[in-house]
Design an enzyme around this catalytic site. Sequence first.
Site, PDB file in Angstrom:
ATOM      1  N   GLU A 169       0.811  -1.215   0.000  1.00 20.48           N
ATOM      2  CA  GLU A 169       0.000   0.000   0.000  1.00 20.48           C
ATOM      3  C   GLU A 169       0.849   1.271   0.000  1.00 20.48           C
ATOM      4  O   GLU A 169       0.635   2.181   0.799  1.00 20.48           O
ATOM      5  CB  GLU A 169      -0.974  -0.021   1.186  1.00 20.48           C
ATOM      6  CG  GLU A 169      -1.912  -1.210   1.142  1.00 20.48           C
ATOM      7  CD  GLU A 169      -2.835  -1.330   2.355  1.00 20.48           C
ATOM      8  OE1 GLU A 169      -2.811  -0.431   3.223  1.00 20.48           O
ATOM      9  OE2 GLU A 169      -3.566  -2.325   2.439  1.00 20.48           O
ATOM     10  N   ASN A 210       2.253  -4.934  -3.302  1.00 16.93           N
ATOM     11  CA  ASN A 210       0.873  -5.351  -3.027  1.00 16.93           C
ATOM     12  C   ASN A 210       0.031  -4.128  -2.706  1.00 16.93           C
ATOM     13  O   ASN A 210       0.488  -3.210  -2.014  1.00 16.93           O
ATOM     14  CB  ASN A 210       0.875  -6.310  -1.825  1.00 16.93           C
ATOM     15  CG  ASN A 210      -0.453  -6.982  -1.583  1.00 16.93           C
ATOM     16  OD1 ASN A 210      -1.010  -7.612  -2.480  1.00 16.93           O
ATOM     17  ND2 ASN A 210      -0.973  -6.862  -0.367  1.00 16.93           N
ATOM     18  N   HIS A 246     -10.347  -6.656  -2.282  1.00 20.78           N
ATOM     19  CA  HIS A 246     -11.421  -6.457  -1.309  1.00 20.78           C
ATOM     20  C   HIS A 246     -12.606  -5.792  -2.015  1.00 20.78           C
ATOM     21  O   HIS A 246     -12.597  -4.592  -2.277  1.00 20.78           O
ATOM     22  CB  HIS A 246     -10.941  -5.590  -0.149  1.00 20.78           C
ATOM     23  CG  HIS A 246      -9.827  -6.203   0.633  1.00 20.78           C
ATOM     24  ND1 HIS A 246      -9.993  -7.345   1.398  1.00 20.78           N
ATOM     25  CD2 HIS A 246      -8.526  -5.847   0.768  1.00 20.78           C
ATOM     26  CE1 HIS A 246      -8.851  -7.657   1.975  1.00 20.78           C
ATOM     27  NE2 HIS A 246      -7.941  -6.772   1.606  1.00 20.78           N
ATOM     28  N   GLU A 275      -5.762 -11.028  -1.311  1.00 21.00           N
ATOM     29  CA  GLU A 275      -6.578 -10.814  -0.105  1.00 21.00           C
ATOM     30  C   GLU A 275      -8.060 -10.775  -0.450  1.00 21.00           C
ATOM     31  O   GLU A 275      -8.818  -9.944   0.053  1.00 21.00           O
ATOM     32  CB  GLU A 275      -6.173  -9.504   0.584  1.00 21.00           C
ATOM     33  CG  GLU A 275      -4.702  -9.412   0.938  1.00 21.00           C
ATOM     34  CD  GLU A 275      -4.321  -8.121   1.663  1.00 21.00           C
ATOM     35  OE1 GLU A 275      -5.231  -7.448   2.206  1.00 21.00           O
ATOM     36  OE2 GLU A 275      -3.125  -7.786   1.697  1.00 21.00           O
ATOM     37  N   ASP A 277     -11.932 -10.926  -0.758  1.00 23.10           N
ATOM     38  CA  ASP A 277     -13.196 -11.150  -0.077  1.00 23.10           C
ATOM     39  C   ASP A 277     -14.256 -10.283  -0.744  1.00 23.10           C
ATOM     40  O   ASP A 277     -13.938  -9.344  -1.472  1.00 23.10           O
ATOM     41  CB  ASP A 277     -13.126 -10.897   1.442  1.00 23.10           C
ATOM     42  CG  ASP A 277     -12.480  -9.576   1.833  1.00 23.10           C
ATOM     43  OD1 ASP A 277     -12.579  -8.603   1.063  1.00 23.10           O
ATOM     44  OD2 ASP A 277     -11.880  -9.507   2.927  1.00 23.10           O
TER      45      ASP A 277
END
Length: 356
Positions: A169, A210, A246, A275, A277
């Site tokens: 990030e 990432n 996400h 990651e 979801d």
Amino acid sequence: MLAAPVPALAAPASNAADPAPADPAQTDRGSHGRTPRDLRELAHKTGVRFGSAVDVAALRAERDYRTVLNREFTHVTAENAMKWESVEPQRGVFTWADADAVVENARRNGQKVRGHTLVWHNQLPAWLTTGVENGTISDTELRKILRDHVTTQVSRYRGKIRAWDVVNEVVDDDGAMRQTIWLTHLGPGYIADVFRWARKADPHVKLYINDYNLEWNTAKIDTTLAIVKDLQAKRVPIDGIGFQGHLGIQYDYPGDWANVMRRFTDLGLEAAVTEMDVRMILPVTPEKLATQADYYGRALSDCLSVPACREFTVWGFTDRHSWVPGWFDGEGAACLFDESLAPKPAYRRLLATSRP
């Protein structure tokens, strides 16, 4: 990925009674012509590793959690146990037990490991942030502290980690470099430094950048591409791009995701969904679960359409331990399994997805 820190835990419980799946890299489970029975078999069929973030407390205390984790997944990521505040809560005092537990469980169950994360602006130990703020840690000392942290952690797990999220990030939502203690005190060159230090500590591990919203945010995509090209021009070792993934069903699916992946893989990088979801505004309804399943399926299809997409990792596999309710008020149910570990439509949708 920001999640609540893991509390102090008791000694690891023995997993001796848990069934240990065979190494999927060495075993043909024969899904020819039929829907795979689980995600491990899907991983073998597609050639893409299926992973999950691991809650260390649940890994130790909940046998049903361990059973599903080790049955379904060929890849794991420590949700919090490898973050800086977890491994060095006091300066020079390292607490490796939680991270070691994830790595050892993976070894016993034929799983590869993603290291997460070496450098981030969140979940830093208080001794570090306080020292920088009050000036007792100088910029020169900060650089040495960062180098020692990267070198120590990567060296400890040399040969046991498939890929590291080296920097996490580093680009803000507006496409500017994120203002962090690293950028403020060390300048943008810290990114190249940490990749070089990580490569020196483990010559064979895959090194990733990432980020979140990289699936659709044009400003963030363009800046991240520029960072990668700059690193490559300077012969800095970088191997992969991580898309956190996400998503929420109240927003449109990022329909250009596969093409965005290709913009990075065309530079010679491998890609990973790191990651994944898909949250929803509660309460859960059958219609919302169907939309969630569609988003998961489309994400996997996008990954499978890009030959260099090598990993599809979910950020926790059960709603029992999802980070989402703690960060998004009134939202949740983001995972493949519900709180009772029953598979949801999204899980079945993944099993029915194949390469184009």
